[in-house]
Every structure is written in structure tokens, then in C-alpha cells.
Motif scaffolding. Sequence first.
Motif, mmCIF file in Angstrom:
data_model
loop_
_atom_site.group_PDB
_atom_site.id
_atom_site.type_symbol
_atom_site.label_atom_id
_atom_site.label_comp_id
_atom_site.label_asym_id
_atom_site.label_seq_id
_atom_site.Cartn_x
_atom_site.Cartn_y
_atom_site.Cartn_z
ATOM 1 N N GLU A 214 2.057 -6.848 22.068
ATOM 2 C CA GLU A 214 3.334 -6.170 22.261
ATOM 3 C C GLU A 214 3.158 -4.726 22.711
ATOM 4 O O GLU A 214 2.226 -4.047 22.279
ATOM 5 N N ALA A 215 4.094 -4.284 23.499
ATOM 6 C CA ALA A 215 4.103 -2.872 23.898
ATOM 7 C C ALA A 215 4.256 -1.988 22.665
ATOM 8 O O ALA A 215 4.954 -2.353 21.719
ATOM 9 N N CYS B 151 15.779 -2.242 30.306
ATOM 10 C CA CYS B 151 14.525 -2.859 29.851
ATOM 11 C C CYS B 151 14.543 -4.313 30.325
ATOM 12 O O CYS B 151 15.461 -5.061 29.983
ATOM 13 N N HIS C 233 9.061 -5.207 33.070
ATOM 14 C CA HIS C 233 8.372 -4.027 32.524
ATOM 15 C C HIS C 233 7.133 -4.408 31.726
ATOM 16 O O HIS C 233 6.146 -3.685 31.695
ATOM 17 N N ARG C 234 7.211 -5.589 31.079
ATOM 18 C CA ARG C 234 6.010 -6.045 30.361
ATOM 19 C C ARG C 234 4.895 -6.362 31.362
ATOM 20 O O ARG C 234 3.706 -6.172 31.065
ATOM 21 N N THR D 236 0.812 -4.348 32.222
ATOM 22 C CA THR D 236 -0.554 -4.897 32.285
ATOM 23 C C THR D 236 -1.445 -4.023 33.164
ATOM 24 O O THR D 236 -2.663 -4.098 33.075
ATOM 25 N N TYR E 155 4.312 -13.360 28.439
ATOM 26 C CA TYR E 155 3.935 -12.019 28.861
ATOM 27 C C TYR E 155 3.123 -11.242 27.837
ATOM 28 O O TYR E 155 2.438 -10.296 28.191
ATOM 29 N N ASN E 156 3.217 -11.629 26.587
ATOM 30 C CA ASN E 156 2.375 -10.954 25.600
ATOM 31 C C ASN E 156 1.013 -11.630 25.438
ATOM 32 O O ASN E 156 0.177 -11.171 24.679
ATOM 33 N N LEU F 192 11.928 -3.090 24.963
ATOM 34 C CA LEU F 192 11.000 -4.042 25.574
ATOM 35 C C LEU F 192 10.468 -5.029 24.546
ATOM 36 O O LEU F 192 10.340 -6.229 24.818
ATOM 37 N N VAL F 193 10.191 -4.532 23.350
ATOM 38 C CA VAL F 193 9.704 -5.410 22.287
ATOM 39 C C VAL F 193 10.783 -6.423 21.891
ATOM 40 O O VAL F 193 10.500 -7.620 21.727
ATOM 41 N N THR G 157 10.751 -9.233 24.494
ATOM 42 C CA THR G 157 9.650 -10.208 24.469
ATOM 43 C C THR G 157 9.679 -11.023 23.178
ATOM 44 O O THR G 157 9.153 -12.124 23.137
#
Lengths: 350, 350
Positions: A20-21, A50, A54-55, A59, A253-254, A324-325, A328
Motif C-alpha cells: 500500500e501507498a 485519487c 495513481h497506484r 510503481t 495493483y498492490n 489512494l489507500v 485500493t
Amino acid sequence: MTDSVSSKSLRFRKFRKTGEATLDDFEIVTETHADVPDAHLLVRNIFVSCDPTHRIYLTGEESYVPAFETGGKMPTFIIGEVLKSKLEGHKVGEVVCGFGAWEEYSVLGKEAVLGKCSPDVPLQSNMAVQNPVIGLTAWVGTRRICEISKDKNFVVSGAAGAVGSIACQLGISSGAKVVGICGSDEKCAWLKSIGCHEAINYKKGHVEAELRKACPDGYDGYFENVGGEISEAVLRNMKRFGKIALCGFISHYNHGAAGGYNMQEVLFRRLTVRGFICLDHFADAPECFGELQELLRAGKLECRAHVVDGHEGGKGVEACVEGLVALTRGLNTGKVMVKLGEAPAGYKLA
Amino acid sequence: MTDSVSSKSLRFRKFRKTGEATLDDFEIVTETHADVPDAHLLVRNIFVSCDPTHRIYLTGEESYVPAFETGGKMPTFIIGEVLKSKLEGHKVGEVVCGFGAWEEYSVLGKEAVLGKCSPDVPLQSNMAVQNPVIGLTAWVGTRRICEISKDKNFVVSGAAGAVGSIACQLGISSGAKVVGICGSDEKCAWLKSIGCHEAINYKKGHVEAELRKACPDGYDGYFENVGGEISEAVLRNMKRFGKIALCGFISHYNHGAAGGYNMQEVLFRRLTVRGFICLDHFADAPECFGELQELLRAGKLECRAHVVDGHEGGKGVEACVEGLVALTRGLNTGKVMVKLGEAPAGYKLA
């Protein structure tokens, strides 16, 4: 207003392939805007967006766009009040939308300004409808790629999300049978309330069987937002010659990888799978935006907002990481945005 | 000829999801054909076809076609001499092609007869060119799905196989840069000899790097025959907006599953992946067959044959299983077929 403003922004400090971001992935930099160059606007950001993309940017790898560098800002769609204008056709006090960054104030050139926000539409709804990453993406996937129209069966994953919920409503408005897949009973209830024929909570399992029950003939179109086991279940329920719009794979994405499709299903069912992003479809924006605005005014498009408050809470742009969290983790119903300020007189936030 | 013929055929005895086909999966049944119904032909099969699709049929599961039942014949493309004709336009002694089975003699109705074989073209070549599973499949994937034309970069996996080698040559004939991927240096040499820009032996590894070296700009089209790691390497070398024709996944047919594509590459590169089978494209057959026959007569299409001899060896239709195993092991260069008899006077086998 003062002549110069101090603007905080989040900058890439280090990149993150998996997990996670966190705020630690960014540094907070303050810059001062005293004036704006010719043909630019200075904008006080009211909402910044968001999005799953963005995730991907975090990277640090090449994706739809070239890889970012540390020190760079996180680009995003913003809605804000014009504080200074040296751009023809725009005046101080109006609210515009366009491409800014996770920052308190944005300086936008002509190309970065996407449009004006209408006072009769809540700014939260504009965050979805006028945002190409959301509104145009939903429209292109539904209308151009899945070619959804009357009597088609349409399934949407991530259906309670910003893009998914617009895709569902575009399908419904054209007379298709729409089935939404999402992650909670509350989201299911909302999807049914906006007109989905059926809504499936994937956390309860049996997605494949539920999909079959909802449309025993199978599906003509699939709007793919999530990847993984859900996609596998959808593939096994597609009609022959069905079309799949690949929008994203938020479930992955995570974890650093997108799910593998069982391509044998794609082959046997003669499916067409097409990856797309809104950047390539700006020519469709007027038609898309026209249709979405019309649905909005007719009360046929509900754009829910998941607002993370950086204003009242005092967190400012730092709240973008929180947004963002939430995204996701699938905590949102509808568009995730961070509120950085109030609407000017004459405009409504929600 | 005698008035009645005894014809041996292979019938499904049990189905096999994984592993290589064995003779034990079939039983051999003899039937007698004394006469033929109206509007039918009795044909002595000279060649019967072995194709990857036969490994799929042997799973006993629904695929492009409904699942088979035990006791049923294995349908296939055949080339044979007409022994009896009650079908207008056909006479005894001519050689026809069409849909029969793994059997010594076939009784073909009007719909099952696909055409006549020309005495000036080797029957072996007709086995590829007139066979929809081969010639039409190669043509549709190359021309309709990948839309290969002058100046396009085109990569073909299973390139030394029956379908792959025609796809390569269709690409070459239209002025595209064609790169073939295959499994031996000998196959590579052959691919270069028929005009491929580059040929890559995947067993030597480095497929991704070799692909990049051959076409640093990437590939506009990919004709997918194999799946697995090769596909992953190709995906990472596709140009944006590239097109992938999903023809099959021969690397997986003995393992019960097709490879998973990394769909993130499909998304980021905005690729279109389309599964197709020749059954849906019979309307294109005249154009396809015209082009392939023209190339063949002009010496611009080489159709290699991997002939398993069931005639001289005395094995008869049992040799079909051997042909199928050769195919799934990749032992073939070109079209796999089983020879069950000699050509009649006026026709040439090879």
C-alpha cells in the motif's frame, strides 16, 4: 486574495512496486506562486482526484505514460477556483477543471484546462463526469468497445467505483440488462437502487453461478476493472463473440502483477479483449460529456463521492495518500477525491 | 471397384484431459458401405488431417464445438478419391476434399464437400491450403485480425507449423517484416529460406531479447499459436495498439490449461486480442483460397508436409494417433497428415 500563494504538493520520494501507498513514499514541498505566465491560470484547488492510475504511477515504471522520476509531482485531475487569469476566456472566481497535481494550487496552461464547471451541477459530480480518467473512460469502454445498446447483457466489475458506476448507468440508460459486481451488500443495494438488473457481492463467493443466474444466455460485454478470480468467472459466462473492455486491474495493483486471463476461454468463445485508456479517445470527449451531462441533469446519473477531507481535518494534500489507500482497499463507493477547500459563492460542493 | 467397402475408423473410447494421446483412447470400428444416400459421395481417403484441434476434441469437453460422446468419430479434413457419386457435379475418379473423419472411407453429403483438388497442385499442399482449419485460419488471422500489410512488423509463433508457416508467407507476400518463432535450428533455417526476416529458436531462450533485436520498434501484429512464456515475451515487444490473433495454444494442450496472458501489458499497450476460429469465417473462403492458390502456383507459398504413413506401414487409421503426438511434441515442420492410400492416375501426392 494575496498576490502570492504558498502551495504544498506531494512529490515522489521513492517508488513502490508492491504494498500500500504510504505518506513516507512522498515528500511535501512548498512552492510560491507570485504570478502566472501568459496564457495560464492560477487555480485554488477545491478537489483533487485519487484514481487507480495513481497506484500505477507510484510503481515508478513505464505504464500508459513514461516512468516518473523522484522529485516529480503526481499528476491528477483537479477542480478549482481561478485566482489569476492570463488565459483568454477565463476570469477570476469561476471554477474550472483540468490537469493539475496533488497540490494546493495549480498553474494550468491552455492544454491543461479541460473545461468550466457549471454552477448548477455539484462540483463532486463534475469530479467524475468531466474527469477523462473517469467519465470518458466509462463512456469509451461501454459505448465504443463493448458497444452496449438496447437488449445487450452487460457486466461491470468494480461496479460501485467511480468508473464502474458510470458504466453501469450508461448501460442502463441505453436499455441493456446490467449486472454489477462489487464488494459489499451496501454497494449491492446502491447498484440495485440506480437500476442494475442484478448486483453480486463477490466476497460472498459463487460469482460464476450468480452471473449465470442473472443472465443465463451469457454476457455480450464486460467492463473489466478488477482482474483475478472475478474475471475468470466472467470469462466463463461470456457469450460467443463477446467484447471485453480492459480498463484496469485494481485487485492487483498492490501485488505488482495483473491477473492472467484464461486465454482458452477467449479463444473458444471468440472474444475480443481490448485494452484502452482515455488519453487515446479525447476526440470522443464532446459526445461523451454531452451524454453524461444530459443524464446528470435528467436525474439519470448518480455520481457518488468518497470524499477524504484534507480541508476541515487540516491534513491538506497529505490526505491524497489516504484516498489512494481507500481506493485500493475498495472502501469507496463512487469517486474518491480529496477536498482541499470550499466552493466559491454560487457553486455547490455536493 | 467392389460394390461395398469395409472402412476402419477410430472412435472415442475414453476422453483425456491431460497427457499425450494414445491408441488406447480410441477403439477401432469397422463399418461397411454398400451404397451411398442421394446427394452423397463415397470417398476413398488418401490423406486425413491431424490438427491441434484434435487434441482439444480428445478432452471430451465443450470447446469451439459441443463436447463429443464416446463411440463418436473424430471429425477431420480429408482428401480422397470419389468411388461412388450421387452428388451432382462430381464424378468417379476425381479427388475431392471435405469434412470426413479419421477413417479409411468417408461418406460425404453436399455440405461436407469443400471442393475439388486440382491435378496440377500436389495433394499434400491442398491438405494445407484447402483445409479451412489451416489455410483459412492462417488467412483470417493474418489479413482480417492482425491486418498485416506492407511495412507492418509481424511475429508468428508455431511458425514452422502448418498454420504458422502460411501466416508467415502471407505476411511476407504483402511486404511485411515477418519474424517466426519455432523450436529448432532446422526449422529456423527453413523459415529464413522462405523469406522470414528473422527466425528465433525458442529452445535457446532469450526470445524477448531476440524479438527486440529483430524489430526494435516492436510488432504491429502477433499470430498466436502456442501460449506460455513465448507469448509473454511477445507481449512485452508489442507496439501500442497492436493486434493479436488468438489461434491456439498448442504448448498447453497436453496440460489441460491455456496460458495466462499478463493483461497489464495488454492494457498498457492498448492491444486488441481476438480469439477466432475458421468456422465463423467461411464467407472469406473464396478470397482466401484464391490468394493462397495464386501464391502456390507462383511458387511463393511452400507448404511442407509431415506425412505419417499409415499406408505403406500398414497401420491404417491407427497412425492418426501417431500424427497427433508428433504435433503436440512439435516434431513436425508443416502440415501433419496421415497417408491412407495412393493418388489416382493424373494426380500427384507431393
